[in-house]
Design a protein around this motif. Sequence first.
Motif: not given
Length: 531
Positions: A207-222
């Motif tokens: 959960l930590m790994a997938v959550g970090t990838v999802a949040v970081g990837g989403y934020w990177a395209g913000s």
Amino acid sequence: MKSPVAESEADPSLSVSSSQHRSLGSFCSLFQITTPSSFHSVMTCISVHQAVGEYGMAHFSELGKSKGKDYCIFFNSKWAHLPQDLNKASRLQTYDLTASVLCSASDVPKGGFPNRIAMVLRGNCTFYEKVRLAQINGAKGLLIVSKERLIPPFGNKTQYEEIDIPVALLSYSDLLDITKSFGEKRQVAMYAPSEPVVDYNMVIIFLMAVGTVAVGGYWAGSRDIKKCETVDVTPIMIAVFVVMCCSMLVLLYLFYDHLVYMIIVIFCLASSVGLYSCLWPFVRRVPFGKCRIPENNLPYCHKRPQVRMLLLSALCVAVSITWGVFRNEDQWAWVLQDALGIAFCIYMLKTIRLPTFKACTLLLVVLFIYDVFFVFITPYFTKSGESIMVEVAAGPSGSSTHEKLPMVLKVPRLNFSPLSLCDRPFSLLGFGDILVPGLLVAYCHRFDILMQSSRIYFLACTVGYGVGLLITFVALALMEMGQPALLYLVPCTLLTSLTVALWRRELPLFWTGSGFVVNNTTSPSDPGAIW
């Protein structure tokens, strides 16, 4: 197998630190490794060729009573196996001979050790000499009390065949507690409980790994991320980065004790910056502390930052320093390390930008090869027969610092085994297993915004990452051998993204990132502008 040597001259490479595997050769623990130069993770079943050691338990109690207390022991099953269940272990009276080292017949008491577990001090002779004297004088087991770090009680094949009683090492501090708690008339039962290879903490890691990838990837395209806040990665930068990775990994392998503290300091600095970057978007919405400090000539303060910025900076630095001071407190320091690590990974995913799928493919494939090489190929070149990555991740057995590299997410095992008295094992996930595929996830999100594709690339790549991580965990459990995680994560993320691009017939644009160059010239009012 090395020939027997005096215990005082035992090879330090035989010693096993508590964060390594509980049972070397018979039990596997998850060691997912990442350093600034080794963005990867690996499941390692370390096999110590000189000696095989396993953690077990010695259950002491008053003579004739079953209720007592467990103490950690370190034994070698090649001398004699221990039962896995306490109820199946023989409860035998101890014979305290800890005033002696039991190295000669003159040390044996009159009458020997009939049907008892002998307890002697470590030192002056080999383990074989001690256990042989104990066995021929009627002992049913031998506990060697050590004031030094516990090491496997080793011997050679002929000696293993001759001895049929268990022999184990017990720490001197535990002996003092045993003497205080149970006095002279006490009994002991030695056993070795088993543990499952897969633990529930894998769910938290996932959960930590997938959550970090999802949040970081989403934020990177913000749209909140400005172009000036990002760094575009070029093929030349990728080549330089990989060379630096290889160099740093080899240097850590050769000079671990000197460089590990440098890595700890770098982690403290980088993670505090990452934590500030992640918290600032929330703090700036707080309507307090907007006033600026007075004019001054202080470093970094001449632009009169807001009070809330200084307070947030002080908080982030304090958290980082707190972890640095208490980093070896296994009970709770891992929580701070995970929080700082997640913040660092999100910050890096926001900052580092791969401009094309071509660059993504180049980076992931090169690191895929690098990962496999340093896990599977380097054992053929090292004297110990271990891969360089395994040695660096676990910390070299001969390390005098006993420090561990902090570039990992870590969660303690959640099963309630008696063996938790021996050490506090962790499942570790390297930052590289988040950052490397995460950069591709971030690219997919930016491409989604550019193409107005309802984030299908982002979602597909994130799911691909999760599937790859699950496959990694399954491979670790089934194969019980070293597995570089990028071996699974790279194909799952790359092929998933490629499949979506082919299905949507957008591969040429996806491969070259064509819209991004045009996008840089669009006006802020253009709905396609994302920077």
